[in-house]
Structures are given as C-alpha cells and as structure tokens.
Design a protein around this motif. Structure first.
Motif, PDB file in Angstrom:
ATOM      1  N   GLN A 183     -43.991   4.107 116.747  1.00 55.37           N
ATOM      2  CA  GLN A 183     -43.622   3.270 117.483  1.00 55.37           C
ATOM      3  C   GLN A 183     -44.297   3.579 119.002  1.00 55.37           C
ATOM      4  O   GLN A 183     -45.024   2.374 119.281  1.00 55.37           O
ATOM      5  CB  GLN A 183     -42.050   3.205 117.910  1.00 55.37           C
TER       6      GLN A 183
ATOM      7  N   ASP B  68     -40.733   7.912 113.123  1.00 54.61           N
ATOM      8  CA  ASP B  68     -40.438   6.425 113.439  1.00 54.61           C
ATOM      9  C   ASP B  68     -40.969   6.516 114.865  1.00 54.61           C
ATOM     10  O   ASP B  68     -41.399   5.539 115.200  1.00 54.61           O
ATOM     11  CB  ASP B  68     -39.234   6.003 113.057  1.00 54.61           C
TER      12      ASP B  68
ATOM     13  N   TYR C 179     -47.732   2.341 118.235  1.00 51.51           N
ATOM     14  CA  TYR C 179     -47.920   0.837 118.393  1.00 51.51           C
ATOM     15  C   TYR C 179     -47.975   0.344 119.783  1.00 51.51           C
ATOM     16  O   TYR C 179     -48.603  -0.430 120.278  1.00 51.51           O
ATOM     17  CB  TYR C 179     -46.961   0.334 117.448  1.00 51.51           C
TER      18      TYR C 179
ATOM     19  N   HIS D 107     -44.816  -1.322 109.164  1.00 50.38           N
ATOM     20  CA  HIS D 107     -44.643  -2.188 110.230  1.00 50.38           C
ATOM     21  C   HIS D 107     -46.007  -2.792 110.695  1.00 50.38           C
ATOM     22  O   HIS D 107     -46.261  -3.236 111.715  1.00 50.38           O
ATOM     23  CB  HIS D 107     -43.995  -1.424 111.199  1.00 50.38           C
ATOM     24  N   SER D 108     -46.920  -2.594 109.476  1.00 51.40           N
ATOM     25  CA  SER D 108     -48.376  -3.060 109.897  1.00 51.40           C
ATOM     26  C   SER D 108     -49.070  -2.629 110.696  1.00 51.40           C
ATOM     27  O   SER D 108     -49.683  -3.285 111.534  1.00 51.40           O
ATOM     28  CB  SER D 108     -48.448  -4.809 109.774  1.00 51.40           C
TER      29      SER D 108
END
Length: 377
Positions: free
Chosen positions: A101, A97, A104, A132-133
């Motif tokens: 992140q 994760d 992103y 989370h697209s």
C-alpha cells in the motif's frame, strides 16, 4: 530516557541521510526493511527490538514509515518522542500488504528489499501488488545497510567501550573466583551473573567456559566437567549495552603451564599482536587472517587454526567486515573488528586470545583492556 535526546536524534538523522544517498545512487524509489539490526541502526531506539520479526519500515526520499504491533507501539512512541520524523502505526494489516500500500501511495515503482527478508513476506507483497495492479520492481539490496553499518559513529564506539569495561571487569572477577574442582557450568553462571549485575543489560552471546580437552572445540559448550590442575581454560564472553555487543576471549591455566602449553599460548599471542600492530584501513580481511596463520604455521600448528581470524562487531555479534580467507575486501576506517587467533589440539587443550577494537587511520585502537599475559591460577 523517556524521549529520544537531540544527540541521538541527530546521529540517526545522519544515518538516514547516508542511507538515502545510497538509495539515490541505486535508483530506489522506496525501500522495505524488516531486519531488526538495520531498523535499530536507523531509528536509534535502544532496547526495543527482540527476537521477533515484528516490524516493517518503508522509506522514501521524503518519508519514513514504521509498522509495528501493540507489543512495541508505545515503546516506539515514547522513545522516539513527539518530534520524530517517523510515522508509526500498529494497524491490523498484514505487513506485506501494508508495504505494498505504501509503495502505491508514494508512487514507488522500484522498491528494494534486503536479502534478509523472508520469502513468505516477498510472496505476499508480490501477490498483493499483482491483485491491486500495482506496478513495482523489487531489486535486492545484498547487504547495503550492513555495509553502511560497518563504519561506526562515535555513539556506537562509546556504547561498545562502555560494554567492554563491564566485560573486562568480569574477567578480573573470574581470576579471583576460579578454583580447581569447579565445573565449567559453574564458571559460566558466575561470569554471566557478574556481568548482568554490574551494568550489562544483556549478554552479547552464550558464554563459553571450557577446559582441558574440551578447549580444543572452539565453540564447545560448558559441561559438568570439573577444572583440574594443569588445565587450560578458554573463556569466550561479552556484555551487551543498549544493543551493542562486545566479544572477548581469554585463556588461563590452572596452575603452572607445561612447556607445550606455554609455547602454544605465546604463539597465539604473537600472531594476535602482529596483526593488531599492523592493521590499517584498506587492509584486506584475507591478508590479516593469512598474516596470523603464517606465524602459527611457523611453529607447526597451522593445521590447528581452522576458523577465521575475526569479524565485525556492533548491533550484531558477527557482522561485516570479516578477517578470514574468503573476505577479500578492504577494512573500512572506523570499522570495529575482533582479532582472535587460536590453536586447538584434539584430546589435549585449546588456546584462543581475542580482542576487539576500532580500525583507525592511526592504527588499531583496542577496546579490550584485559591483560594478554597467561594468568596462572
């Protein structure tokens, strides 16, 4: 050292620059790394990594991030020092994760993963990105950093030379220690203790000390077998220092060798020396192996040399490049490789002689300093 000195920092900065150039060539926006040797190579923090896969790095052209946990965080902070370019955290978050992140936040749409990354991590990363697209492609690097690591810089060469000086001293010690009646396990304990008490900060691998018929097993495990008069004894061992490895094998004889033992030993040494005298950058690993095999086969022992002639050494005891029939790639200049032919006669004995050193534009620079003569004890 409490903080990374400027020399090490400069070396690691150069390594990061080399890697970023490769990222640019491949078209990667970002890269996720979890393989400890690759991370050690890029960060330069010696004696920080262990067997745990506890760290995740995210690298872009403009940023360096490292996620770890409380077992290592203070060590990284101390060793990297206040001026490091790395942003280090030990946040309570799943590493996959965390990586997603960062993909992103940095708008990285092509994020490469090394093949060594475990499937569970990949699945978790993909699931988080989907939930989370986050739009991201995940190409595999297929050993990109392993290929970069083949070419050693001076700091790496110096570390391995230092470790080899300890390994050579260990062999000299064993020549004075070994006696008929000692067990193979006694030899291993003595050799390990000597290296660790004379400068090694770890062992490069599990030491092999095998004798007589056991020596016909190239990676045989030391046992309670006692050394006997007339035994050939194979010792494969190495010290490690600041995470860099050494690899050396010597075969000795307890007493005078038989005619066959001497012939086998001389054949193995001639095969080794022929390759060491000829090896140059650009030579194919397969050609080097076949060159040694041809000499062994001339004496009728071709069926008794079944393993590869050598392998790279560095932050891993076995790494690229390789000297074996299947490795048809050229050896880079400044790569470090072993040359370790052997002959193994089931039920009788085995002989292996192993050096390692640097492939230079002027030839093969040996790191191994121990004698190649058959030592008869």
């Amino acid at each position: 050292m409490d903080t990374m000195d400027s020399t090490v920092a400069d070396v690691c900065s150069t390594r990061v620059t080399r890697f970023r150039a490769l990222m640019n060539e491949r078209g990667y926006d970002g890269v996720i790394l979890r393989n400890n040797p690759d991370l050690r190579w890029l960060l330069g923090t010696e004696r920080t990594f262990d067997f745990e896969i506890a760290h995740t790095a995210f690298i872009t052209q403009n940023g360096l991030w490292l996620h770890t946990d409380s077992r290592y965080y203070n060590t990284f902070i101390t060793k990297l020092g206040p001026n490091t370019s790395w942003v280090i955290d030990m946040d309570d978050i799943n590493p996959a994760d965390w990586a997603a992140q960062h993909a992103y936040q940095t708008r990285s749409h092509i994020v490469a993963l090394e093949d060594t990354c475990d499937i569970a991590f990949l699945d978790s990363f993909v699931a988080f990105a989907h939930a989370h697209s986050i739009s991201v492609d995940i190409p595999r690097m297929h050993g990109d950093i392993a290929d970069l690591r083949m070419v050693k810089d001076q700091a790496e060469v110096d570390a391995m030379k230092h470790a080899q000086s300890i390994t050579d001293a260990g062999f000299t010690h064993m020549l004075n220690f070994m006696k008929v009646g000692m067990s193979e396990l006694e030899l291993r304990v003595e050799l390990d203790n000597y290296m660790l008490s004379h400068g090694a900060d770890a062992l490069a691998f599990d030491t092999i000390t095998i004798s007589g018929p056991n020596g016909a097993n190239p990676h045989g495990q030391p046992s309670e077998r006692k050394l006997q008069q007339g035994d050939m004894v194979v010792m494969d061992f190495g010290a490690a220092w600041h995470d860099y490895h050494t690899d050396m094998t010597r075969t000795v004889c307890m007493g005078a060798p038989s005619e066959e033992q001497q012939l086998v030993y001389d054949t193995v040494r001639r095969a080794q020396k022929t390759v060491e005298d000829s090896i140059m950058p650009g030579d194919l690993g397969s050609d080097m192996h076949n060159r040694a095999l041809a000499i062994i086969a001339e004496q009728g022992y071709g069926d008794y040399f079944k393993h590869g002639l050598g392998h790279g050494v560095g932050l891993e005891i076995h790494e690229r490049p390789y000297l074996r029939p299947q490795y048809t790639k050229p050896l880079p200049e400044n790569s470090v490789v072993t040359v370790e032919p052997g002959i193994y006669l089931p039920g009788k004995f085995g002989v292996r002689i192993e050096d390692f050193g640097l492939v230079t534009a002027h030839g093969f620079e040996l790191f191994t300093g121990s004698t190649h003569e058959l030592m008869c004890l």
